[in-house]
Design a protein around this motif. Structure first.
Motif, short mmCIF file in Angstrom:
data_model
loop_
_atom_site.label_atom_id
_atom_site.label_comp_id
_atom_site.label_asym_id
_atom_site.label_seq_id
_atom_site.Cartn_x
_atom_site.Cartn_y
_atom_site.Cartn_z
N ASN A 196 -3.58 -4.96 -4.95
CA ASN A 196 -4.27 -4.35 -3.80
C ASN A 196 -5.33 -3.25 -4.57
OD1 ASN A 196 -3.23 -5.64 -1.80
ND2 ASN A 196 -1.55 -4.38 -1.56
N MET A 197 -4.96 -2.47 -5.39
CA MET A 197 -5.64 -1.45 -5.73
C MET A 197 -6.80 -1.94 -6.97
SD MET A 197 -4.48 2.17 -6.75
CE MET A 197 -4.81 2.92 -5.34
N THR A 223 -9.80 -4.58 -6.07
CA THR A 223 -10.65 -4.10 -5.00
C THR A 223 -12.15 -3.77 -6.07
OG1 THR A 223 -9.30 -3.00 -3.55
CG2 THR A 223 -11.51 -2.47 -3.42
N CYS A 255 -9.25 3.61 -3.88
CA CYS A 255 -9.35 2.02 -3.90
C CYS A 255 -10.56 1.49 -3.73
CB CYS A 255 -8.34 1.65 -2.59
SG CYS A 255 -7.87 -0.26 -2.41
N THR A 271 0.81 -1.10 -0.08
CA THR A 271 -0.20 -0.10 -0.01
C THR A 271 0.91 1.30 -0.07
OG1 THR A 271 -0.13 0.09 2.42
CG2 THR A 271 -1.85 -1.22 1.19
N TYR A 272 0.18 2.35 -0.19
CA TYR A 272 0.91 3.64 -0.19
C TYR A 272 0.04 4.65 0.51
CZ TYR A 272 -1.14 5.04 -4.91
OH TYR A 272 -2.35 5.20 -5.53
N VAL A 278 0.93 -3.55 -5.25
CA VAL A 278 0.32 -2.50 -5.13
C VAL A 278 -0.92 -2.41 -6.27
CG1 VAL A 278 0.25 -0.19 -5.65
CG2 VAL A 278 2.17 -0.87 -4.36
#
Length: 420
Positions: free
Chosen positions: A340-341, A344, A359, A294-295, A337
Motif C-alpha cells: 500500500n505504501m 503509491t 503515502c 493500513t495504519y 502495508v
C-alpha cells in the motif's frame, strides 16, 4: 470492497503471473492495486523492495557519488541546521535497516548473489566515505544531528559485526571510532536522544573501547525512569503519542542493554524487563494494522513511513514475538502495508530516491527536521530479512493478523493492560 476485489482480479492478478519480479515495482500503478493483489512470494517481494529503497544510497556511496547524485530536498519548514546532515542520515538509517539481511551467509540463489554484491558495495561505500579527501565524507562535527545518525551506524555494526564491521579497512575503523568519540562533546537533548549517546557508547564497548560511562548509562537510565506503563516509554518526562517508541526507544534500549549484559554491567533481569516491554509494545503495533493493510498516521515523523514498525520487526527477527502472534501473521500484515505504501505513485522519484511524504509525495507533511536522508528510516521495517528463507516467518502459509480476524467476525485474542 467486493468491487475492488473484482477489478483487481481482472486487471492485475492475472498479469502478475508473467511479470518479471523487477517489473512489480516499475510503474505508476493504480493506487489501490496493493489492496487487491498479493505477491506470490513474500520474501522475494521484501528483498527486492528493500534493494530498491536502499540501492540509491549504497551504490552511490560505493561509487563515491552520494553527494553528487542524492537529491537534497528539505521540508518547507526546515530549521537552521545545515542541510548537509542529510547524507549521514541516509547512510546511518539505510545501513541499520539492511544490516540483518546482509549478515546472512552467502548462497547461490538469486537472492544470495544480489545480497553478496550489495554487502560488498556497502563495505566499499563505508571505506570510501571515511577515506581522507573523499567527496562523500560525512559530517560528524556540525550541528547536533550527527548524534542521531552515528547511533544508527553504531546499531548497524551491532546488528552485523561480521558482515559490516570486521571487513572494513583498519583506517576506516579508526576513523569511525574517532568520529563517534568526537560526538562526546555534544550533549543529547533530554528525550529519546539520550539513547543515541548510549548505543554509540555501547558499540564502542562491544569492540573493546572504553566507553564514556555517563553517556552509556544516561540513556537507558532516564528512559527507564520515564516508562509510562503498558509498553510505552515517555519521550522525556511526558508521553508522546507517536511512533518514537518504535523508531528509537525500544530497539535502542534493548540493543544497548544487550551489550551491557554481555559485558556484565547489568543483571539479566534488567534486559529481560526491557525485552518484555518491547514485546508488549509490539503487540499494540500488530493490532494497529487494519484489515486493509493500513495504519494510523499519528504523531511526528510519519515521513519515516514503515520505520514505524521497527519494534515489531525486531522482535520477529529475534524470534521473540509475543504469545498469540504468529510470525506468518506479522509477515502477511507487513507485506500488505508495504504494498500500500511503496506502490503509491510519488513515493519514489525517477531515480528511485524516496520523496518527502507519507503515502506518496507530500512535502508539506514533513517536519522541520526532515530532509531526503531522513526518509531512510523506512528500511527499519525490513529486519526480518535477517531470518533465513526456511525460517517459519517466511515458510509458513499466509495468516490473518489480529484486526483482519476481528473485523471478519472471527475469533481473536483479547487484550489487557500489563503491569511490568
Amino acid at each position: 470492497m467486493e468491487r475492488r476485489k473484482f477489478i483487481g482480479a481482472l486487471s492485475f492478478t492475472g498479469v502478475l503471473s508473467f511479470l518479471k519480479p523487477n517489473e512489480v515495482f516499475s510503474a505508476e500503478k493504480n493506487k489501490n492495486s496493493a489492496l487487491s493483489t498479493k505477491p506470490k512470494n513474500d520474501r522475494v517481494y521484501w528483498y527486492k523492495l528493500l534493494h530498491k529503497i536502499a540501492n540509491p544510497v549504497v551504490s552511490n556511496l560505493a561509487n563515491g557519488t552520494l553527494k553528487q547524485n542524492m537529491p537534497l530536498i528539505t521540508s518547507p519548514t526546515f530549521d537552521s541546521r545545515s542541510p548537509t546532515v542529510t547524507y549521514l542520515e541516509a547512510v546511518g538509517r539505510t545501513y541499520a535497516g539492511i544490516a540483518p539481511w546482509l549478515a546472512l551467509p552467502d548462497d547461490n540463489t538469486e537472492e544470495g548473489v544480489l545480497r553478496k554484491k550489495f554487502r560488498q558495495q556497502a563495505v566499499t561505500g563505508l571505506d570510501n566515505c571515511f577515506a581522507p579527501n573523499s567527496p562523500d565524507q560525512l559530517n560528524f562535527s556540525k550541528d547536533y544531528q550527527p548524534i542521531v545518525d552515528a547511533a544508527y551506524l553504531a546499531q548497524t555494526f551491532l546488528r552485523a559485526p561480521n558482515a559490516l564491521w570486521k571487513p572494513l579497512k583498519p583506517e576506516t575503523k579508526e576513523a569511525i571510532i574517532e568520529s563517534f568519540k568526537l560526538l562526546r562533546s555534544k550533549k543529547p537533548f533530554q528525550n529519546n536522544w539520550l539513547l543515541f549517546g548510549s548505543i554509540t557508547e555501547a558499540f564502542l564497548l562491544s569492540i573493546g573501547i572504553a566507553p564514556d560511562e555517563k553517556r552509556l548509562n544516561e540513556g537507558v537510565d532516564k528512559l527507564t525512569e520515564w516508562y509510562k506503563g503498558d509498553g510505552w516509554y515517555g519521550d522525556g518526562p511526558h508521553l508522546a503519542f507517536d511512533y518514537y517508541n518504535s523508531f528509537v526507544i525500544h530497539p535502542m534500549m534493548v540493543d544497548t542493554l544487550a551489550v551491557m549484559l554481555d559485558k556484565n554491567l547489568i543483571k539479566k533481569e534488567r534486559y529481560d524487563l526491557a525485552l518484555k516491554r518491547m514485546q508488549r509494545y509490539a503487540t499494540g503495533l500488530e493490532r494497529m494494522i487494519s484489515p486493509e493493510g493500513t495504519y494510523p498516521p499519528i504523531g511526528r515523523s510519519i515521513t519515516y513511513r514503515t520505520g514505524a514498525f521497527q519494534a515489531l520487526s525486531q522482535v520477529a527477527l529475534m524470534k521473540q514475538l509475543p504469545d498469540g502472534i504468529k510470525p506468518a501473521q506479522v509477515r502477511s500484515a507487513l507485506t500488505l502495508v508495504k504494498q500500500n505504501m511503496y506502490e503509491t505513485p510519488g513515493t519514489f522519484d525517477k531515480n528511485n530516491w524516496l520523496q518527502l511524504g507519507f503515502c506518496g509525495h507530500d512535502p508539506d507533511i514533513a517536519d522541520y527536521y526532515t530532509s531526503t536522508g531522513s526518509l531512510y528510516m523506512a528500511t527499519l521495517s525490513f529486519l526480518p530479512l535477517g531470518l533465513p528463507a526456511d525460517d517459519e516467518f517466511w515458510s509458513a502459509p499466509a495468516a490473518e493478523w489480529t484486526a483482519k480476524k476481528a473485523w471478519a467476525g472471527k475469533k481473536f485474542p483479547k487484550d489487557y493492560h500489563v503491569d511490568f
